[in-house]
Design an enzyme around this catalytic site. Structure first.
Site, mmCIF file in Angstrom:
data_model
loop_
_atom_site.group_PDB
_atom_site.id
_atom_site.type_symbol
_atom_site.label_atom_id
_atom_site.label_comp_id
_atom_site.label_asym_id
_atom_site.label_seq_id
_atom_site.Cartn_x
_atom_site.Cartn_y
_atom_site.Cartn_z
ATOM 1 N N ASP A 362 37.311 29.563 22.529
ATOM 2 C CA ASP A 362 36.993 29.384 23.946
ATOM 3 C C ASP A 362 36.009 28.228 24.129
ATOM 4 O O ASP A 362 35.830 27.371 23.242
ATOM 5 C CB ASP A 362 36.450 30.715 24.514
ATOM 6 C CG ASP A 362 36.781 30.899 25.983
ATOM 7 O OD1 ASP A 362 36.055 30.326 26.821
ATOM 8 O OD2 ASP A 362 37.759 31.602 26.298
ATOM 9 N N ARG A 439 28.220 26.024 38.927
ATOM 10 C CA ARG A 439 28.058 26.231 37.482
ATOM 11 C C ARG A 439 27.638 24.932 36.798
ATOM 12 O O ARG A 439 28.145 24.599 35.753
ATOM 13 C CB ARG A 439 29.355 26.761 36.854
ATOM 14 C CG ARG A 439 29.107 27.541 35.588
ATOM 15 C CD ARG A 439 30.345 27.683 34.739
ATOM 16 N NE ARG A 439 30.098 28.604 33.645
ATOM 17 C CZ ARG A 439 30.830 28.677 32.544
ATOM 18 N NH1 ARG A 439 31.859 27.893 32.395
ATOM 19 N NH2 ARG A 439 30.546 29.523 31.608
ATOM 20 N N LYS A 472 44.168 27.722 27.051
ATOM 21 C CA LYS A 472 43.614 28.433 28.215
ATOM 22 C C LYS A 472 43.044 27.383 29.150
ATOM 23 O O LYS A 472 42.070 26.717 28.825
ATOM 24 C CB LYS A 472 42.525 29.400 27.741
ATOM 25 C CG LYS A 472 41.801 30.150 28.869
ATOM 26 C CD LYS A 472 40.847 31.178 28.258
ATOM 27 C CE LYS A 472 39.929 31.809 29.269
ATOM 28 N NZ LYS A 472 38.895 32.649 28.628
ATOM 29 N N TRP A 473 43.697 27.205 30.286
ATOM 30 C CA TRP A 473 43.322 26.161 31.260
ATOM 31 C C TRP A 473 42.406 26.804 32.290
ATOM 32 O O TRP A 473 42.854 27.559 33.141
ATOM 33 C CB TRP A 473 44.587 25.598 31.908
ATOM 34 C CG TRP A 473 44.377 24.554 32.963
ATOM 35 C CD1 TRP A 473 43.572 24.641 34.057
ATOM 36 C CD2 TRP A 473 44.995 23.263 33.041
ATOM 37 N NE1 TRP A 473 43.651 23.500 34.817
ATOM 38 C CE2 TRP A 473 44.527 22.635 34.216
ATOM 39 C CE3 TRP A 473 45.912 22.586 32.241
ATOM 40 C CZ2 TRP A 473 44.943 21.366 34.614
ATOM 41 C CZ3 TRP A 473 46.325 21.320 32.643
ATOM 42 C CH2 TRP A 473 45.839 20.712 33.808
ATOM 43 N N ASN A 476 36.257 26.392 36.797
ATOM 44 C CA ASN A 476 35.140 27.294 37.026
ATOM 45 C C ASN A 476 34.251 27.026 38.233
ATOM 46 O O ASN A 476 33.059 27.316 38.187
ATOM 47 C CB ASN A 476 34.285 27.369 35.754
ATOM 48 C CG ASN A 476 34.888 28.350 34.768
ATOM 49 O OD1 ASN A 476 35.366 29.407 35.162
ATOM 50 N ND2 ASN A 476 34.910 27.996 33.498
ATOM 51 N N GLY A 525 37.999 33.809 35.527
ATOM 52 C CA GLY A 525 38.836 35.002 35.626
ATOM 53 C C GLY A 525 39.977 34.725 36.579
ATOM 54 O O GLY A 525 40.720 33.763 36.429
ATOM 55 N N ASP A 530 47.874 33.089 41.248
ATOM 56 C CA ASP A 530 48.859 32.992 42.316
ATOM 57 C C ASP A 530 50.207 32.595 41.727
ATOM 58 O O ASP A 530 50.300 32.148 40.581
ATOM 59 C CB ASP A 530 48.387 31.991 43.388
ATOM 60 C CG ASP A 530 48.105 30.615 42.810
ATOM 61 O OD1 ASP A 530 49.073 29.965 42.344
ATOM 62 O OD2 ASP A 530 46.933 30.169 42.814
ATOM 63 N N GLU A 610 36.629 52.873 14.543
ATOM 64 C CA GLU A 610 37.139 52.023 15.632
ATOM 65 C C GLU A 610 38.220 51.075 15.123
ATOM 66 O O GLU A 610 39.224 50.848 15.787
ATOM 67 C CB GLU A 610 35.990 51.220 16.258
ATOM 68 C CG GLU A 610 35.119 52.043 17.190
ATOM 69 C CD GLU A 610 33.882 51.291 17.655
ATOM 70 O OE1 GLU A 610 33.423 51.574 18.766
ATOM 71 O OE2 GLU A 610 33.373 50.408 16.912
#
Ligand code: GLA
Length: 724
Positions: A362, A439, A472-473, A476, A525, A530, A610
């Site tokens: 990320d 940000r 991952k585009w 922010n 997020g 859309d 876990e």
């Protein structure tokens, strides 16, 4: 099926009918949209009556019986006697702001149309009807495009406006759809929220006047989704007439509904007129984005099933479709910006033996990116964190048996970056006004090709430098100071829309150049979740809120329009970073599994117990992925009711398999006996339920299944059903 007969246009899908008719004055009236009916001329329902204060156009010839204001319009105008919501507003060379449309011609085209530079449901099946209207005074043609996806019960619309005159005409508003109903007794459902709590349904009966939702943030936004439902007051999941409208657009939009004086209702949806002004020079045309309509007389479940299937099969384009779903691990919540190659490898090493197939690096791998104050815009690997670059890191990840993915945020720039120092004028800004940061970052002027070319050129080098199969585009912040240094004063009203076209253009280029890369959309997020983005990015990170209990609400709201397989959902560590809540790992897994499924934590930090649970979750998901992501989705309860449990269910198309997911709420003493009635099963089939016996489908649907007694908060259970 499209039937055209002397100005009468009837569009049939398997279960619905849509009709419009040009009356004797050439005004295109909307005569019907609803459950499928035989193909008669439905214009008999429109009454010509003298209505006070409803102006009569010249053609009325003094009878006073015909008024635009009193009749259902197919594409509403303004300034000439219809006082309800306009779909089209033109600014003529004389300064008048009006539009007046009359029927001109029509044509049929084979297959479902595509739109250049804009997302649209794909053919080749389907049919296209183009009805051409003309504004004689403005010398403008308005083409109403209809795509009929018969099998899916979806009708799409788009609008093309063409200047046929010799002078520039300005478009002030050009909606994608207008839908008039000859009734006012409807509820409106909108999907609203905020960052970390997106797409919460809000339902209210229409009252006289207008209610509108939309976005002026430059993106479709966390606050309101470009998807609305209109329905009868008693419509529910399994009954009642309902209509859905969905805009395939990722920028400023408005969905406005007016309940007008004669108990009629108008829905208008399209690009938001806020700061929008598009000068159309002679010969030029403008295309308004596509909108999709769906109708069901059997309530919201059927509505969602139709939308989901069409989105899955005719909108998203997933290069990994048909291959086993890769469960993902993302380092963001585990490390934030604080990582280097060794830390990433450690996370990957603990994930690989669990069956995780995709490692996503990320934010923080590029430029001088140690905090959110620097680095955006500099798409070169940070050599301190990743010595040897991706060329060194990616083979190590691949050697663990995992694919590699990477985070990018192409639309943004930090002032503390090489790019900004080189090109300070490339950020959107208003001359003479101070900067507005979000940000700590500014927004690049993506309406400009030179800006996009530079950013894309840099990204292309990165994506070509190693075996990368996922991107991952991210995006922010919201736009502000949306002024472009590349456009003259009179064209600044184009900036917001050109920005979106620029984003689409780069996404399209990336898809073309890297056809096997899966792009996941993201905007803090779910700020740009859309149908427009889904055309380019087959999945979208649903929310920065990974708390499983809040996710029940977010994923429930999202599911009304969007299929499970489009919703980015991960298991994260507890206590949760957004809510402080600790939810059992079983429940976190079950909730994330009704999405794309992945983990966003350091699995090395988990206990042996876990780890075993996680291993089981991953193998269960892999085994049932098709059922989970492509089965018909039933919402069995509404998590906003704060009831004792939330449940949902997927049923395979042949009804031979189903999965029921149940999450309990907060525990209380002496819990009641509750039976959960299942849905969508074949009443005549008998189903194995886990290992707990076999029961007929009708029994499970009518008598239900006993819910486990909750012991502690937020417990969960899964019922896997298979036909005997
Ligand atoms: C956004 C995304 C997160 C993460 C961060 C990185 O908030 O939604 O998932 O990628 O940016 O800065």
């Amino acid at each position: 099926m499209i039937l055209c007969d002397k100005g009468l246009f009837t569009l049939h899908t398997k279960n619905t009918t849509y009709q419009m008719k040009a009356n004797s004055y050439g005004v295109l009236l909307h005569t019907y949209y609803g459950p499928r009916v035989s193909g008669c001329d439905l214009s008999y329902r429109i009454q010509y009556t003298d209505r006070s204060f409803a102006p009569n156009p010249d053609e009325d010839g003094g009878s006073r019986l015909f008024s635009l204001d009193a009749m259902p319009q197919e594409y509403s105008t303004c300034g000439v006697g219809d006082y309800r919501l306009p779909s089209l507003e033109l600014e003529l060379p004389c300064g008048s702001r009006s539009a007046d449309l009359r029927y001109k011609s029509f044509r049929l085209e084979p297959g479902k149309y595509a739109l250049e530079g804009l997302p649209a449901f794909r053919g080749p099946e389907g049919e296209t009807l183009v009805v051409v209207l003309e504004d004689a005074a403005a010398q403008v043609d308005v083409e109403l495009w209809y795509g009929v996806l018969e099998d899916y019960d979806i009708i799409t619309r788009a609008v093309k406006i063409i200047n046929r005159g010799g002078k520039t005409v300005k478009i002030r508003q050009a909606a994608s759809l207008c839908l008039d109903f000859q009734r006012g007794d409807l509820d409106l459902i909108t999907f609203d929220g905020k960052h970390v709590l997106e797409r919460c349904p809000n339902r209210a009966p229409l009252v006289p006047g207008t209610r509108s939702v939309g976005s002026v943030r430059g993106t479709s936004s966390h606050q309101h989704n470009p998807f609305v439902i209109l329905c009868e007051h008693d419509a529910g999941e399994d009954h009642g007439l309902c209509f859905a409208a969905c805009l395939l657009y990722s920028g400023n939009f408005e969905a406005a509904v007016e309940r007008a004086q004669f108990e009629d209702t108008r829905l208008v949806m399209g690009v938001h007129p806020y700061h929008f002004c598009w000068p159309l020079a002679p010969g030029e045309s403008f295309t308004a984005p596509e909108a999709a309509l769906c109708c069901s007389k059997e309530g919201f479940s059927t509505l969602s099933h139709r939308l989901h299937r069409c989105i899955r099969e005719r909108l998203i384009q997933n290069p990994w479709a048909g291959q086993p779903q890769r469960v993902l691990i993302n380092n963001w919540e585990a490390t934030m910006f604080d990582f280097d190659a060794e830390r990433l490898i450690k996370i990957a090493e603990s994930a690989a033996p669990m069956g995780i197939g995709l490692f996503v690096m990320d934010d923080g791998w590029f430029g001088a990116r140690d905090t959110d104050t620097a680095g955006l815009g500099d798409w070169t690997v940070n050599g301190r964190k990743l010595p040897g670059g991706l060329e060194a890191l990616v083979p190590r990840i691949k050697a663990l048996g995992m694919d590699f993915g990477i985070w990018i945020e192409p639309e943004m720039v930090n002032e503390d970056s090489e790019l900004y120092r080189e090109h300070p004028d490339w950020a959107l800004h208003i001359p003479g006004r101070s900067k507005v940061r979000g940000r700590q970052q500014l927004v690049l002027d993506f309406s400009r090709k030179d800006v996009r070319d530079r950013v894309y050129g840099d990204l292309k080098k990165v994506l070509s430098s190693a075996d990368i199969s996922y991107v991952k585009w991210d995006m922010n912040r919201s736009l502000a100071t949306a002024w472009s240094a590349a456009l003259p004063a009179e064209r600044q009203g184009e900036v917001y829309h050109r920005y979106v076209l620029g984003v689409y253009d780069m996404l399209e280029q990336m898809r073309r150049d890297f056809p096997s890369v899966l792009i996941e959309g993201c905007s803090g997020g779910g700020g740009r979740f859309d149908a427009g983005m889904l055309y380019y990015t087959p999945q979208i990170w649903c929310s920065d809120n990974t708390d499983a209990i809040d996710r029940l609400r977010i994923q429930y709201g999202t599911s009304f329009c969007y299929p499970v397989g489009t919703m980015g959902a991960h298991v994260s560590a507890v206590p949760n970073a957004q809510t402080g809540r600790s939810v059992p790992i079983e429940t976190r897994g079950l909730v994330a599994m009704s999405g794309t499924f992945g983990y966003e934590m350091d699995l090395g930090q988990t206990t042996e117990e876990e780890k075993e649970i996680i291993r089981r979750q991953i193998s269960f998901f892999k085994e049932h992925c098709k059922l989970i992501q492509e089965g018909d989705y039933y919402r069995l309860s509404d998590p906003f009711q704060n009831g004792p449990y939330t449940a949902w269910q997927q049923v395979s198309p042949d009804k031979r398999e189903a999965l029921v997911s149940i999450v309990t709420g907060t525990a209380h003493g002496a819990p009641p006996f509750l039976n959960l009635r299942l849905k969508g099963l074949d009443p005549a089939l008998c189903y194995h339920v886990n290992d707990e016996g076999s029961y007929p489908g009708d029994v499970l649907m009518e008598a239900g299944w006993p819910l486990p007694m909750p012991w502690d908060d937020y417990q969960s259970a899964q019922l896997y059903l298979s036909a005997v």
